[in-house]
Design a protein around this motif. Structure first.
Motif, PDB file in Angstrom:
ATOM      1  N   LEU A 155     -23.833  -8.246   1.092  1.00 52.26           N
ATOM      2  CA  LEU A 155     -23.592  -9.105  -0.061  1.00 52.26           C
ATOM      3  C   LEU A 155     -23.992 -10.543   0.225  1.00 52.26           C
ATOM      4  O   LEU A 155     -24.457 -11.261  -0.662  1.00 52.26           O
ATOM      5  N   GLU A 156     -23.815 -10.959   1.478  1.00 50.62           N
ATOM      6  CA  GLU A 156     -24.184 -12.330   1.847  1.00 50.62           C
ATOM      7  C   GLU A 156     -25.680 -12.556   1.654  1.00 50.62           C
ATOM      8  O   GLU A 156     -26.103 -13.606   1.152  1.00 50.62           O
ATOM      9  N   LEU A 157     -26.495 -11.572   2.030  1.00 47.52           N
ATOM     10  CA  LEU A 157     -27.943 -11.706   1.857  1.00 47.52           C
ATOM     11  C   LEU A 157     -28.316 -11.767   0.383  1.00 47.52           C
ATOM     12  O   LEU A 157     -29.212 -12.520  -0.014  1.00 47.52           O
ATOM     13  N   LYS A 158     -27.625 -10.972  -0.442  1.00 49.61           N
ATOM     14  CA  LYS A 158     -27.929 -10.976  -1.871  1.00 49.61           C
ATOM     15  C   LYS A 158     -27.499 -12.281  -2.525  1.00 49.61           C
ATOM     16  O   LYS A 158     -28.147 -12.766  -3.448  1.00 49.61           O
ATOM     17  N   LEU A 159     -26.399 -12.844  -2.060  1.00 49.27           N
ATOM     18  CA  LEU A 159     -25.852 -14.033  -2.699  1.00 49.27           C
ATOM     19  C   LEU A 159     -26.665 -15.293  -2.438  1.00 49.27           C
ATOM     20  O   LEU A 159     -26.500 -16.298  -3.133  1.00 49.27           O
ATOM     21  N   VAL A 169     -17.765 -10.988  -7.443  1.00 48.65           N
ATOM     22  CA  VAL A 169     -16.687 -10.065  -7.820  1.00 48.65           C
ATOM     23  C   VAL A 169     -16.522  -8.981  -6.761  1.00 48.65           C
ATOM     24  O   VAL A 169     -15.396  -8.598  -6.405  1.00 48.65           O
ATOM     25  N   MET A 170     -17.639  -8.498  -6.212  1.00 48.80           N
ATOM     26  CA  MET A 170     -17.559  -7.486  -5.161  1.00 48.80           C
ATOM     27  C   MET A 170     -16.927  -8.063  -3.902  1.00 48.80           C
ATOM     28  O   MET A 170     -16.156  -7.376  -3.214  1.00 48.80           O
ATOM     29  N   LEU A 171     -17.218  -9.305  -3.586  1.00 46.03           N
ATOM     30  CA  LEU A 171     -16.567  -9.957  -2.449  1.00 46.03           C
ATOM     31  C   LEU A 171     -15.067 -10.079  -2.669  1.00 46.03           C
ATOM     32  O   LEU A 171     -14.269  -9.889  -1.747  1.00 46.03           O
ATOM     33  N   LEU A 172     -14.683 -10.392  -3.887  1.00 45.03           N
ATOM     34  CA  LEU A 172     -13.250 -10.481  -4.200  1.00 45.03           C
ATOM     35  C   LEU A 172     -12.569  -9.123  -4.038  1.00 45.03           C
ATOM     36  O   LEU A 172     -11.426  -9.044  -3.574  1.00 45.03           O
ATOM     37  N   GLU A 173     -13.274  -8.049  -4.417  1.00 45.21           N
ATOM     38  CA  GLU A 173     -12.718  -6.704  -4.246  1.00 45.21           C
ATOM     39  C   GLU A 173     -12.528  -6.385  -2.763  1.00 45.21           C
ATOM     40  O   GLU A 173     -11.515  -5.803  -2.357  1.00 45.21           O
ATOM     41  N   LEU A 174     -13.512  -6.770  -1.950  1.00 48.05           N
ATOM     42  CA  LEU A 174     -13.380  -6.535  -0.508  1.00 48.05           C
ATOM     43  C   LEU A 174     -12.245  -7.360   0.072  1.00 48.05           C
ATOM     44  O   LEU A 174     -11.500  -6.888   0.946  1.00 48.05           O
ATOM     45  N   SER A 233     -12.691 -14.869   2.524  1.00 52.33           N
ATOM     46  CA  SER A 233     -12.142 -15.883   1.631  1.00 52.33           C
ATOM     47  C   SER A 233     -13.015 -17.141   1.631  1.00 52.33           C
ATOM     48  O   SER A 233     -13.349 -17.682   0.568  1.00 52.33           O
ATOM     49  N   GLY A 234     -13.377 -17.591   2.827  1.00 45.18           N
ATOM     50  CA  GLY A 234     -14.256 -18.753   2.907  1.00 45.18           C
ATOM     51  C   GLY A 234     -15.641 -18.464   2.359  1.00 45.18           C
ATOM     52  O   GLY A 234     -16.253 -19.314   1.705  1.00 45.18           O
ATOM     53  N   MET A 235     -16.132 -17.246   2.602  1.00 44.51           N
ATOM     54  CA  MET A 235     -17.453 -16.882   2.107  1.00 44.51           C
ATOM     55  C   MET A 235     -17.470 -16.847   0.585  1.00 44.51           C
ATOM     56  O   MET A 235     -18.452 -17.283  -0.051  1.00 44.51           O
ATOM     57  N   THR A 236     -16.396 -16.344  -0.023  1.00 48.60           N
ATOM     58  CA  THR A 236     -16.333 -16.285  -1.484  1.00 48.60           C
ATOM     59  C   THR A 236     -16.387 -17.669  -2.089  1.00 48.60           C
ATOM     60  O   THR A 236     -17.122 -17.920  -3.063  1.00 48.60           O
ATOM     61  N   ASP A 237     -15.634 -18.607  -1.520  1.00 47.86           N
ATOM     62  CA  ASP A 237     -15.658 -19.986  -2.036  1.00 47.86           C
ATOM     63  C   ASP A 237     -17.032 -20.626  -1.844  1.00 47.86           C
ATOM     64  O   ASP A 237     -17.535 -21.316  -2.735  1.00 47.86           O
ATOM     65  N   SER A 241     -20.053 -21.679  -4.895  1.00 50.36           N
ATOM     66  CA  SER A 241     -20.780 -22.949  -5.022  1.00 50.36           C
ATOM     67  C   SER A 241     -22.289 -22.730  -4.976  1.00 50.36           C
ATOM     68  O   SER A 241     -23.054 -23.410  -5.676  1.00 50.36           O
ATOM     69  N   ILE A 242     -22.730 -21.771  -4.146  1.00 50.08           N
ATOM     70  CA  ILE A 242     -24.168 -21.485  -4.046  1.00 50.08           C
ATOM     71  C   ILE A 242     -24.711 -20.965  -5.372  1.00 50.08           C
ATOM     72  O   ILE A 242     -25.779 -21.367  -5.831  1.00 50.08           O
ATOM     73  N   VAL A 243     -23.963 -20.053  -5.990  1.00 46.82           N
ATOM     74  CA  VAL A 243     -24.392 -19.524  -7.292  1.00 46.82           C
ATOM     75  C   VAL A 243     -24.480 -20.651  -8.310  1.00 46.82           C
ATOM     76  O   VAL A 243     -25.429 -20.738  -9.100  1.00 46.82           O
ATOM     77  N   SER A 244     -23.487 -21.540  -8.286  1.00 46.75           N
ATOM     78  CA  SER A 244     -23.510 -22.684  -9.198  1.00 46.75           C
ATOM     79  C   SER A 244     -24.720 -23.579  -8.930  1.00 46.75           C
ATOM     80  O   SER A 244     -25.385 -24.051  -9.865  1.00 46.75           O
ATOM     81  N   ASN A 245     -25.036 -23.801  -7.650  1.00 50.74           N
ATOM     82  CA  ASN A 245     -26.208 -24.616  -7.305  1.00 50.74           C
ATOM     83  C   ASN A 245     -27.515 -23.942  -7.719  1.00 50.74           C
ATOM     84  O   ASN A 245     -28.458 -24.608  -8.159  1.00 50.74           O
ATOM     85  N   ASN A 246     -27.565 -22.614  -7.558  1.00 46.52           N
ATOM     86  CA  ASN A 246     -28.774 -21.897  -7.984  1.00 46.52           C
ATOM     87  C   ASN A 246     -29.001 -22.039  -9.484  1.00 46.52           C
ATOM     88  O   ASN A 246     -30.135 -22.224  -9.949  1.00 46.52           O
ATOM     89  N   VAL A 247     -27.933 -21.950 -10.243  1.00 43.51           N
ATOM     90  CA  VAL A 247     -28.049 -22.131 -11.691  1.00 43.51           C
ATOM     91  C   VAL A 247     -28.482 -23.556 -12.014  1.00 43.51           C
ATOM     92  O   VAL A 247     -29.307 -23.791 -12.904  1.00 43.51           O
ATOM     93  N   SER A 248     -27.933 -24.517 -11.282  1.00 41.76           N
ATOM     94  CA  SER A 248     -28.321 -25.913 -11.504  1.00 41.76           C
ATOM     95  C   SER A 248     -29.801 -26.146 -11.203  1.00 41.76           C
ATOM     96  O   SER A 248     -30.484 -26.905 -11.904  1.00 41.76           O
ATOM     97  N   ASN A 249     -30.302 -25.491 -10.153  1.00 44.95           N
ATOM     98  CA  ASN A 249     -31.729 -25.629  -9.814  1.00 44.95           C
ATOM     99  C   ASN A 249     -32.615 -25.065 -10.919  1.00 44.95           C
ATOM    100  O   ASN A 249     -33.667 -25.639 -11.259  1.00 44.95           O
ATOM    101  N   VAL A 250     -32.205 -23.935 -11.492  1.00 44.52           N
ATOM    102  CA  VAL A 250     -32.975 -23.360 -12.595  1.00 44.52           C
ATOM    103  C   VAL A 250     -32.957 -24.291 -13.808  1.00 44.52           C
ATOM    104  O   VAL A 250     -33.984 -24.524 -14.456  1.00 44.52           O
ATOM    105  N   MET A 251     -31.780 -24.832 -14.107  1.00 37.98           N
ATOM    106  CA  MET A 251     -31.682 -25.757 -15.234  1.00 37.98           C
ATOM    107  C   MET A 251     -32.500 -27.023 -14.975  1.00 37.98           C
ATOM    108  O   MET A 251     -33.063 -27.612 -15.910  1.00 37.98           O
ATOM    109  N   ARG A 252     -32.589 -27.444 -13.703  1.00 39.77           N
ATOM    110  CA  ARG A 252     -33.417 -28.612 -13.365  1.00 39.77           C
ATOM    111  C   ARG A 252     -34.876 -28.350 -13.687  1.00 39.77           C
ATOM    112  O   ARG A 252     -35.565 -29.195 -14.276  1.00 39.77           O
TER     113      ARG A 252
END
Length: 316
Positions: A155-159, A169-174, A233-237, A241-252
């Motif tokens: 999941l880390e590689l995909k994220l 969500v899958m990380l939260l399940e784990l 827990s730390g990886m999920t947090d 933020s990484i997902v949020s940054n990726n979305v921000s880069n696309v919007m940029r």
């Protein structure tokens, strides 16, 4: 489903009905089977039903005619093409003549005992059977924890390049699974501590080392569950933020494209207003090369603006 096994000439065999020294295995039993076992073995029906409750806690109950040990065991359920880990209760009831296991499902934990692939397993040696089940339970926890760790690495590689919430969500399940594992392992640890001082469960001379191995494996599983839980827990947090940054880069990128395209759109819109006569006539409208000049000017301005925006601090 009710099955009966016994050690015959050193081999585990399935027999038709219980006899002294045999093992009675109840997997998702019916009410009729529970009632028959309760009547024939002298066990309270409520105790036989206890492990059929998903929320039943791990404990040791000592009654006049039998001793009941309930522990949480890990299990895997496939949903949506993925493996989901959870814990369910397993009851081990020891009477004078029988050893009885009760579980809400046919767990893989007991299959090696049924197949006779467990070294030193004998249905007549009840205390050793208990320790062997607990040892295999602890090692199963460790194996599933390693699977969860490998799953989190995938999941880390995909994220790293994800813009969706599915992986989070899958990380939260784990993470939730690890919390369940850690809680169940701590409850099992209390059961192990009580077994060390339980006089009714007679231990064979070779069982002391086995009991020590069970306690060691269980503690190791607790430590691994806590470590993996903290890491996830730390990886999920972090990856939220990484997902949020990726979305921000696309919007940029979309913002730069939008601003760049707005320049030729503005120029061509003004030339489409038909101000060709008088003092408000548009420049170069009367020249044969005017259209090409306006297109070139628009392209140049677009390139300049794009270059400026890509290097601006507002878009980095």
């Amino acid at each position: 489903m009710m099955r009966v096994f016994s050690t015959v000439s050193g081999q585990i065999e399935q027999i038709d009905k219980p006899e002294p020294g045999s093992w009675l295995c109840l997997s998702n039993p019916s009410d009729v089977e529970l009632a028959n076992v309760s009547q024939s073995a002298g066990i309270d029906l409520a105790d036989l039903r206890a492990p059929l409750d998903d929320e039943e806690r791990s404990r040791v109950d000592v009654e006049d005619a039998y001793t009941m040990i309930i522990v949480d065991i890990p299990t895997v359920e496939e949903r949506g093409g993925r493996d989901w880990y959870e814990t369910i209760p397993l009851s081990i009831i020891v009477t004078e003549d029988l050893i009885i296991t009760v579980c809400i499902q046919d767990t893989n934990l007991l299959h090696p005992f049924m197949e006779g692939s467990i070294r030193g397993f004998n249905t007549y040696m009840k205390s050793r059977f208990i320790l062997q089940v607990l040892y295999r339970n602890a090692t199963t926890y460790l194996r599933y924890l390693r699977f969860i760790d490998k799953e989190s690495d995938k999941l880390e590689l995909k994220l790293r390049h994800s813009m969706q919430n599915r992986e989070i969500v899958m990380l939260l399940e784990l993470s939730k699974t690890l919390v369940y594992f850690a809680t169940s392992l701590k409850s099992n640890e209390i059961v192990l501590e009580k077994l060390t001082s339980l006089e009714r469960i007679r231990q064979y001379p070779d069982d002391e080392d086995l009991l020590g191995d069970v306690i060691t494996e269980n503690k190791q599983a607790i430590e691994m569950a806590n470590i993996y839980s903290g890491v996830l827990s730390g990886m999920t947090d972090a990856f939220a933020s990484i997902v949020s940054n990726n979305v921000s880069n696309v919007m940029r990128i979309f913002t730069i494209i939008s601003i760049t395209l707005s320049i030729p759109t503005l120029i061509f819109s003004m030339y489409g207003m038909n101000f060709q006569n008088g003092m408000f006539g548009m420049p170069l409208t009367g020249k044969p090369w005017g259209f090409a000049a306006i297109v070139i000017v628009s392209m140049v301005l677009s390139v300049v603006v794009t270059w400026f925006l890509t290097r601006s601090r507002l878009f980095k």
